[in-house]
Design an enzyme around this catalytic site. Structure first.
Site, PDB file in Angstrom:
ATOM      1  N   LYS A 143      16.762  21.304 -11.096  1.00  0.00           N
ATOM      2  CA  LYS A 143      16.020  20.141 -11.415  1.00  0.00           C
ATOM      3  C   LYS A 143      17.025  19.263 -12.055  1.00  0.00           C
ATOM      4  CE  LYS A 143      12.231  19.083 -10.842  1.00  0.00           C
ATOM      5  NZ  LYS A 143      10.955  19.770 -11.802  1.00  0.00           N
TER       6      LYS A 143
ATOM      7  N   GLU B  15      10.029   7.995 -16.953  1.00  0.00           N
ATOM      8  CA  GLU B  15       8.661   8.650 -17.260  1.00  0.00           C
ATOM      9  C   GLU B  15       8.219   8.369 -18.523  1.00  0.00           C
ATOM     10  OE1 GLU B  15       8.338  12.657 -14.779  1.00  0.00           O
ATOM     11  OE2 GLU B  15      10.011  12.705 -16.008  1.00  0.00           O
TER      12      GLU B  15
ATOM     13  N   HIS C  83       1.010  -1.433  -0.043  1.00  0.00           N
ATOM     14  CA  HIS C  83       0.244   0.048  -0.085  1.00  0.00           C
ATOM     15  C   HIS C  83       0.956   1.117   0.155  1.00  0.00           C
ATOM     16  CE1 HIS C  83      -3.111  -2.736   1.330  1.00  0.00           C
ATOM     17  NE2 HIS C  83      -2.593  -3.252   2.056  1.00  0.00           N
TER      18      HIS C  83
ATOM     19  N   SER D 237      15.829  21.139 -16.304  1.00  0.00           N
ATOM     20  CA  SER D 237      14.601  21.839 -16.866  1.00  0.00           C
ATOM     21  C   SER D 237      14.935  23.125 -17.313  1.00  0.00           C
ATOM     22  CB  SER D 237      13.908  22.216 -15.323  1.00  0.00           C
ATOM     23  OG  SER D 237      13.260  23.262 -15.557  1.00  0.00           O
TER      24      SER D 237
END
Ligand code: ARG
Length: 464
Positions: A285, A292, A158, A279
């Site tokens: 970043k 992804e 979970h 970024s």
């Protein structure tokens, strides 16, 4: 080019240009050209073998087809929309090269069995390449597992801390998913490697052909036993898309974990610079674009499976033009899976640096050893449910007191239950907690070591 009109004298006018564009598949089925040529070479040889054409004619056809292969490879054969599809494109060029004898190639054959043959030849090769890529990915997984047998990592259910794990055990879970993918593709291969060549348009042919002969030349394992089934079956493509979808499920799940691990919140892993992106506005970043993208690309492969199922569900026997729609999705699924496997293999091999310090603290700063306290009591004869309730109580009071289980004093343990002794501290240390789960398939170090050895053995067999 006008001379390239394909249809018989039955037609008085050419197809409307808009519809010709709509109908054409040459833009994408050119991908099949090498397989089309190989299939045609086998067909020509079979025609000579069975006496349908002269051996000298077959020789001319084969040489012409091989010349087209050279032209294609050199970049000088670029058929346009007026060819409709790759099959017509090749036939037209063949007639240009060898003259009228080229018109004999299509004896005892239809584009329906031809395209089915091409697609199977294409897919079986792709399946073998993807299986090799799976083995390469699995090998990297095993290498990293081997180096991280005793690296601990929190285990979750979970997405809540559950019980600590050996990092190797976690990685081996993916090894096994990919092993099933490898096996599944082997199974799909069996039903892909069946020849429809010679099924004709739908009903077979009046010529005394030998389907086994051409199938042998093309190294098919079997021939379709029913001509209608042979020209209209796309089960193999659906099965491949299912297998491809599952590969993507596995890569996507792994991607999701890497994305989480690389986040500030988890900080289990550092993405090395050559495998991460920046970024355009936020200079601090470092983004996990690769996992992804893999996660994102999963959707298109699922989509192709769905599309193929829908294409097939209402088709009456035998060939229908709907079947032309099988190709783009299949090609895209193949390219997507291959691209994702390559990217993930590089990422795994070069891009992940596990933060051992951080992992060590992570497994020591939570209540993921609570089950082990209950197990400790249960091993001393306290019924497990009773022990479970006692430990639940102590977790609650510890949270309130901002303490961990390892911080409890001996008095506190004894107060909870007289069965507790000094060895409780060792029993709930993260290393011991992992090491003790020595049941078959568990995360105990000796089990994982065994599992790695078994997996290595399995990979040697797969690669041979
Ligand atoms: N381009 C067609 C396809 O991909 C080839 C088969 C055409 N057959 C036909 N009967 N129109 O399916």
């Amino acid at each position: 080019m006008a001379e390239k009109k394909t249809w018989s004298q039955r037609f008085e006018s050419a197809l409307h240009p808009a519809l010709a564009r709509f109908n054409a598949s040459i833009n994408f089925d050119i991908e099949l050209i090498e397989y089309d040529l190989t299939g045609s070479v086998a067909h020509a040889k079979m025609l000579a073998h069975t006496g349908v054409i002269e051996p000298s004619e077959a020789e001319l056809l084969v040489n012409g087809l091989e010349q087209i292969r050279q032209e294609y490879r050199q970049g000088s054969f670029n058929p346009g929309i007026d060819s409709e599809d790759v099959h017509f494109a090749v036939e037209h060029r063949l007639v240009e090269i060898v003259g009228d004898v080229g018109k004999k190639l299509h004896t005892a054959r239809s584009r329906n069995d031809q395209v089915g043959t091409d697609t199977r030849l294409y897919l079986r090769e792709q399946i073998q390449q993807i299986r090799q890529q799976l083995i390469a990915f699995q090998t990297v997984l095993l290498d990293i597992a081997e180096n991280n047998l005793e690296t601990l990592i929190p285990g979750y259910t979970h997405l809540q801390r559950a019980q600590p794990l050996s990092l190797a055990h976690h990685l081996l879970a993916y090894y096994h998913m990919l092993q099933r993918d490898w096996e599944r593709l082997g199974d799909v291969y069996k039903r892909t490697n069946i020849s429809p060549l010679g099924c004709g348009a739908l009903a077979g042919t009046t010529f005394p052909i030998d389907r086994h002969y051409s199938a042998n030349l093309l190294e098919f394992d079997h021939v379709y036993q029913n001509s209608l089934d042979g020209v209209s079956d796309r089960d193999f493509a659906i099965e491949f898309l299912c297998a491809a979808s599952l590969i993507m499920v596995h890569l996507s799940r792994f991607s999701e974990e890497i994305i989480l691990w690389a986040s500030e919140e988890f900080s289990f892993v550092i993405l090395k610079d050559n495998c991460a992106t920046g970024s355009s506005i936020m200079p601090q970043k470092k983004n996990p674009d690769v996992p992804e993208l893999v996660r994102g690309k999963t959707g298109r492969v699922f989509g192709h499976l769905q599309a193929m199922l829908v294409i097939m569900k209402g088709l009456p026997l035998a060939y229908n033009k709907d079947l032309q729609e099988d190709k783009e999705g299949l090609f895209d699924a193949v390219n997507t899976v291959k691209g994702c496997l390559e990217a993930m293999t590089v990422l795994l091999q070069e891009g992940l640096e596990f933060r051992h310090q951080r992992l060590n603290t992570a497994v020591a700063e939570d209540f993921s050893n609570a089950t082990d306290v209950a197990d400790y009591l249960a091993a001393k004869g306290v019924p497990f449910r009773e022990a479970y309730n006692l430990v639940g109580k102590v977790v609650k009071t510890s949270i309130a007191a901002d303490k961990l289980l390892k911080d409890l004093t001996m008095e506190e343990w004894q107060h909870l239950h007289p069965a507790f002794a000094g060895d409780i501290y060792e029993a709930i240390s993260p290393r011991q907690v992992v090491s003790a789960r020595n049941s078959y398939g568990g995360t105990g170090f000796s089990q994982v070591k065994l599992a790695i050895a078994e997996a290595r053995q399995q990979l040697t067999v797969s690669s041979s």
